[in-house]
Motif scaffolding. Structure first.
Motif, PDB file in Angstrom:
ATOM      1  N   UNK A 354      33.050 -32.793 138.762  1.00 14.69           N
ATOM      2  CA  UNK A 354      34.437 -32.585 139.166  1.00 14.69           C
ATOM      3  C   UNK A 354      34.540 -32.854 140.659  1.00 14.69           C
ATOM      4  N   UNK A 355      35.640 -33.518 141.061  1.00 17.29           N
ATOM      5  CA  UNK A 355      35.885 -33.810 142.474  1.00 17.29           C
ATOM      6  C   UNK A 355      37.218 -33.191 142.868  1.00 17.29           C
ATOM      7  N   UNK A 404      36.892 -44.551 144.808  1.00 15.36           N
ATOM      8  CA  UNK A 404      37.094 -43.382 143.955  1.00 15.36           C
ATOM      9  C   UNK A 404      38.568 -42.999 143.911  1.00 15.36           C
ATOM     10  N   UNK A 405      39.222 -42.984 145.077  1.00 17.03           N
ATOM     11  CA  UNK A 405      40.633 -42.618 145.148  1.00 17.03           C
ATOM     12  C   UNK A 405      41.478 -43.591 144.327  1.00 17.03           C
ATOM     13  N   UNK A 406      41.164 -44.880 144.442  1.00 20.05           N
ATOM     14  CA  UNK A 406      41.894 -45.879 143.648  1.00 20.05           C
ATOM     15  C   UNK A 406      41.657 -45.670 142.158  1.00 20.05           C
ATOM     16  N   UNK A 407      40.437 -45.300 141.788  1.00 18.77           N
ATOM     17  CA  UNK A 407      40.148 -45.050 140.382  1.00 18.77           C
ATOM     18  C   UNK A 407      40.903 -43.860 139.835  1.00 18.77           C
ATOM     19  N   UNK A 408      40.990 -42.763 140.630  1.00 21.37           N
ATOM     20  CA  UNK A 408      41.736 -41.587 140.180  1.00 21.37           C
ATOM     21  C   UNK A 408      43.233 -41.876 140.123  1.00 21.37           C
ATOM     22  N   UNK A 409      43.729 -42.728 141.020  1.00 27.25           N
ATOM     23  CA  UNK A 409      45.163 -43.035 141.047  1.00 27.25           C
ATOM     24  C   UNK A 409      45.580 -43.952 139.906  1.00 27.25           C
ATOM     25  N   UNK A 410      44.752 -44.956 139.612  1.00 26.07           N
ATOM     26  CA  UNK A 410      45.132 -45.977 138.634  1.00 26.07           C
ATOM     27  C   UNK A 410      44.416 -45.851 137.298  1.00 26.07           C
ATOM     28  N   UNK A 436      37.222 -42.419 135.517  1.00 21.15           N
ATOM     29  CA  UNK A 436      37.842 -41.198 136.017  1.00 21.15           C
ATOM     30  C   UNK A 436      38.802 -40.632 134.976  1.00 21.15           C
ATOM     31  N   UNK A 437      39.024 -39.326 135.084  1.00 19.29           N
ATOM     32  CA  UNK A 437      39.967 -38.635 134.214  1.00 19.29           C
ATOM     33  C   UNK A 437      40.575 -37.491 134.994  1.00 19.29           C
ATOM     34  N   UNK A 438      41.915 -37.425 135.017  1.00 19.03           N
ATOM     35  CA  UNK A 438      42.631 -36.337 135.668  1.00 19.03           C
ATOM     36  C   UNK A 438      43.293 -35.508 134.581  1.00 19.03           C
ATOM     37  N   UNK A 439      42.908 -34.226 134.485  1.00 20.90           N
ATOM     38  CA  UNK A 439      43.430 -33.351 133.442  1.00 20.90           C
ATOM     39  C   UNK A 439      43.573 -31.944 133.994  1.00 20.90           C
ATOM     40  N   UNK A 443      39.954 -33.326 138.619  1.00 20.17           N
ATOM     41  CA  UNK A 443      39.568 -34.747 138.603  1.00 20.17           C
ATOM     42  C   UNK A 443      38.109 -34.847 138.157  1.00 20.17           C
ATOM     43  N   UNK A 444      37.917 -35.459 136.987  1.00 23.42           N
ATOM     44  CA  UNK A 444      36.590 -35.586 136.403  1.00 23.42           C
ATOM     45  C   UNK A 444      36.076 -37.006 136.607  1.00 23.42           C
ATOM     46  N   UNK A 445      34.833 -37.110 137.049  1.00 26.84           N
ATOM     47  CA  UNK A 445      34.194 -38.402 137.291  1.00 26.84           C
ATOM     48  C   UNK A 445      32.974 -38.510 136.385  1.00 26.84           C
ATOM     49  N   UNK A 446      32.962 -39.535 135.513  1.00 22.46           N
ATOM     50  CA  UNK A 446      31.818 -39.849 134.664  1.00 22.46           C
ATOM     51  C   UNK A 446      31.235 -41.172 135.132  1.00 22.46           C
ATOM     52  N   UNK A 447      29.936 -41.200 135.318  1.00 26.77           N
ATOM     53  CA  UNK A 447      29.339 -42.420 135.876  1.00 26.77           C
ATOM     54  C   UNK A 447      27.903 -42.580 135.403  1.00 26.77           C
ATOM     55  N   UNK A 448      27.453 -43.819 135.485  1.00 24.05           N
ATOM     56  CA  UNK A 448      26.049 -44.138 135.304  1.00 24.05           C
ATOM     57  C   UNK A 448      25.600 -44.900 136.535  1.00 24.05           C
TER      58      UNK A 448
END
Length: 852
Positions: A354-355, A404-410, A436-439, A443-448
């Protein structure tokens, strides 16, 4: 009278009890109409009892007056229907007697009921059937009117109230009993209502508790230590799947329900519960339901309490069904194991975090392979959530956060490559692939994250090898170029030297002139060779002009026809409305000639040759597909197509290399196509080749459009102002550091009648310029030894005489650009070697421009 009031109080309480049962009844909870009717019935029965008792007891008038309160409340709470019922019941006890006073009591009963109905109509109750003091006061004053009506109408009926003392006694009695009846009825009604409301709340809470217990799958049990039975409620029997009702269950039957593996655990819990000092606890165990054989997971929260009187210990327990929770936990555990196995087989690390808005991380999960990438275990990352960000390259952090910000926004996927610092201090490269997922505001970030250090190192090594290969190829090209230039120049020098040696011994003037012409032709061929070399190197001096390629091709048809045999048919396909281009006319004609000569040789003197033009728009995809390095935009295409033998793929890879030729020895220099490529690249364009063996070849030249230029025809030589050569007597300062070149220039100019002064350097020439007055023009090399180069000399001269004419000479066209701080756009620049006519014309032109 007092005894009568006290006796009647019991009837009031019985009526209150009846009202309580009406209002507490679940069936009548929201049935106000029926509650009003029953209220009228109850109070009517109470009135009936009072009227009946009035005929039995000695204080009949007291009973009549005590009925006033119930009648008014019957009208107030029961409305017209309830009031009518109460009035009817009151009349039932009077009508059989039929005395006039009893009839007056019926009228009074109607008046009391009407009073209650009227007050309810004027002052509707907010919290029916609760009666407020305001309503009681209103009904009391209404009752006074009804109660005193017989006194005022005493003349109309024989009431026996003929004396003043009797009337006063009547008034006191009426007033007192009316107050008692009204207040007593008011308190009993409200008390019954409050108790009924409390009872309903208790019942509702009980129902909610039972519903919650059923929905939650809860059951309760009670066990007295030492007894052989245990009490189960309905919920517990449902949990255990027992086909019996609530009640005592043999303890042995309960033990049979337990899972064999949990029997010892439950026995230990029961031993703990038998100790009152322990007090309370909980136990998780399993049972096997006899009804369906299912295994259920239960949790029992128990509490033990010792009875002080009997000394027995009572254990009360609440049991909840955790089967779904335990199954979900098992599924989650299996999923976690599967995810861990999958993560262990992936080439990188899985990260879930979470971010917040300040980029503080709450790490949820990181796979164990993180230790291979960062050198830290997953436990260390969970202990310090910021560790993963501290290992990030600080210079890359702003760009990474921006992505990251662009990913959370779009919601767009995040792809990024950056460096990290390994635990051992080494730098590593990683590729980050995230979603990314905002719920719920989080703000949830899933990554590899993949370690690509070896890939980056390999790419860097490949780049280094590519550079080495490129340098080697350049050296190879330079070697070929040097060998070719040396070969051709040696041939030219052999002609020049041989002709000069023959001239030394030749006495015949005609033969001497022939040798001189041969030497001149060889020297001019040397000049053409250097020009081709400079075109290949993209350093030829160009004089671009805005032109229409259609016009140039039309003008070229004459010499094209002379170049080709009659067996080759020439066709043109020229586009109307062709965009203008800005290119060097002479270089383009040379390039076109090279392509036509190559086409002639490829067709072996027979075939079709086509020259065409077209407007082309090149976008990035078009350019990328052809692997070009030119910018997107508008281009004009000039294509030359032949029907010759075609070019093989192997030959096509080398055709633009200098001195490469597929022609027999002595028939080609190998510089034609390399010169074409150099000219096109220097002009901002490119060349494309399309060929098929046995079918023919097409060379396509792409020129950038002259954006914003006026597509006007350039001035023709006939329209130009005639330029006269430098007149005899012109005083010229020649600056050249090469003695042989300087001697040639001086002799050429002196034979033309010019007065020549020679200098070996720019520093010397400046001194001469300042010391000799009356110089007309300066002819100077650009690159020379000393402090002042040709451009520096021009600057120094023009500080003293701003418009002084200067002609520049150079063997390298780009010197004017590299050292050109003293050159102007009107200055004339000549390339070595230069013919005498061109030299004299350039000097004359410089003087003419200065004169203007």
């Amino acid at each position: 009278m007092l005894s009568a009031v006290l006796e009647s109080t019991g009837w009031f309480f019985l009526a209150g009890l009846a009202l309580y049962f009406v209002r507490v009844s679940p069936r009548l909870k929201n049935e106000r109409r029926w509650q009003g009717i029953l209220t009228g019935l109850i109070l009517g029965v109470l009135t009936f009892l009072f009227e009946v008792m009035s005929h039995i007891m000695s204080h009949a008038e007291v009973m009549h007056l005590l009925a006033s309160g119930p009648l008014m409340f019957a009208g107030f709470l029961g409305g017209p229907i309830g009031g009518a019922i109460a009035t009817i019941f009151g009349a039932l006890s009077i009508l059989p007697i039929g005395e006039i006073t009893d009839l007056w009591h019926i009228v009074g009963a109607i008046g009391f009921v009407s009073t209650g109905i009227f007050v309810a109509f004027v002052l509707p109750p907010d919290n029916w059937p609760h009666v407020s003091p305001v309503h009681v006061l209103a009904m009391f004053f209404g009752a006074l009117f009804v109660l005193f009506m017989p006194g005022f109408l005493g003349g109309a009926f024989d009431t026996g109230l003929h004396s003043t003392s009797a009337i006063l006694e009547y008034c006191y009695t009426v007033l007192g009993l009316g107050v008692i009846s009204t207040v007593l009825m008011w308190q009993i009604n409200n008390f019954a209502n409050d108790q009924a409301r409390a009872a309903r709340r208790v019942r509702e809470l009980s129902d909610r508790l039972v519903s919650a217990q059923q929905l939650a799958g809860l059951g309760t049990s009670k066990w007295i230590i030492g007894e052989g039975t245990i009490a189960f409620d309905d919920g517990m029997t449902d949990l255990c799947g027992l086909a019996r009702s609530t009640g005592q269950i043999p303890l042995s039957e309960m033990m049979d329900l337990l899972h064999p593996d949990d029997l010892g655990l439950v026995m230990h819990a029961m031993d703990k519960a038998a100790d009152p000092e322990v007090g309370k606890g909980f136990t998780d165990f399993r049972i096997v339901r006899p009804s369906d054989g299912q295994v259920r997971h239960l949790r029992s929260h128990w509490q033990s309490r010792r009875d002080a009187e009997t000394g027995q210990t009572l254990v009360t327990a609440i049991h909840m069904d955790l089967t779904q929770i335990r199954e979900a936990e098992q599924r989650q555990l299996e999923a976690h194991k599967s995810l861990s196995q999958l993560a262990s087989n992936l080439p990188g690390a899985i990260v879930q975090t979470y971010m917040n808005a300040d980029w503080n991380a709450e790490l949820l999960y990181i796979s164990p392979r993180c230790e291979e990438i960062w050198g830290y275990s997953d436990a260390e990352f969970h202990a310090d959530n910021e560790l993963i960000f501290r290992a990030h390259d600080p210079l890359d952090v702003p760009e990474f956060y921006s992505k990251l910000e662009a990913g959370f926004d779009t919601g767009a996927p995040i792809r990024h490559r950056f460096k990290i610092r390994h635990r051992d201090g080494s730098l590593r490269w990683v590729d980050f692939f995230g979603d990314t997922l905002v719920s719920g505001g989080r703000r949830l970030l899933n990554a590899i994250v993949l370690d690509v250090t070896s890939e980056v190192v390999a790419l860097q090594h490949a780049d280094e090898q590519r550079d080495i290969t490129h340098r080697a190829q350049k050296l190879e090209s330079v070697g070929k170029l040097t060998g070719g230039v040396a070969h051709d120049f040696n041939n030219l020098l052999a002609i020049i030297i041989g002709s000069l040696e023959v001239m030394r011994d030749e006495a015949d003037p005609a033969l001497r002139n022939q040798r001189i012409n041969e030497a001149m032709q060889a020297a001019l061929r040397g000049g053409d060779l250097t020009k081709n070399l400079l075109a290949f190197a993209r350093q030829a001096r160009l004089e671009p002009e805005v032109m229409d390629l259609n016009q140039l091709v039309g003008d070229a048809k004459n010499w094209i026809a002379r170049t080709l045999p009659e067996t080759i048919r020439v066709e043109t396909s020229l586009l109307d409305g062709l965009w203008p281009v800005c290119i060097d006319r002479g270089s383009l004609q040379t390039a076109l000639l090279n392509l036509i000569v190559n086409a002639r040789d490829a067709m072996d003197g027979r075939g079709h040759l086509t020259v065409e033009t077209a407007n082309i728009r090149m976008d990035e995809d078009y350019i990328a597909a052809r692997q070009e390095v030119i910018p997107p935009g508008r281009y004009v295409m000039l294509a030359v197509t032949d029907t010759g033998t075609g070019i093989s793929e192997e030959v096509r890879r080398h055709i633009f290399e200098p001195f490469y030729t597929s022609k027999p020895p002595g028939e080609g220099t190998g510089l034609g196509l390399s010169m074409v490529m150099g000219f096109m690249q220097q002009s901002g364009g490119t060349v494309q080749v399309y060929s098929e063996l046995g079918e023919g070849t097409t060379f396509k030249l792409y020129f950038p459009v002259a954006e914003g230029a006026v597509a006007a025809a350039s001035e023709t030589r006939e329209d130009a102002i005639p330029v006269e050569p430098a007149p005899p007597g012109t005083r010229i300062l020649v600056v050249e550091d090469d003695p042989a070149v300087a001697d040639t220039l001086v002799r050429t100019l002196e034979r033309a009648g010019l007065s020549v002064i020679s200098s070996k350097s720019g520093d010397e020439a400046l001194k001469v310029f300042r010391s000799i007055k009356g110089l007309d023009v300066v002819l100077t090399d650009i690159v020379m030894p000393g402090t002042l180069q040709g451009a520096d000399l021009a600057s120094a001269i023009r500080q003293e005489q701003p418009d002084f004419p200067i002609v520049f000479l150079s063997g390298y066209a780009d010197e004017a650009k590299v050292h050109g701080k003293g050159l102007t756009s009107q200055d004339i620049r000549l390339m070595k070697p230069v013919r005498r006519a061109d030299l004299l014309e350039a000097i004359g032109k410089a003087i003419s421009l200065n004169a203007l």
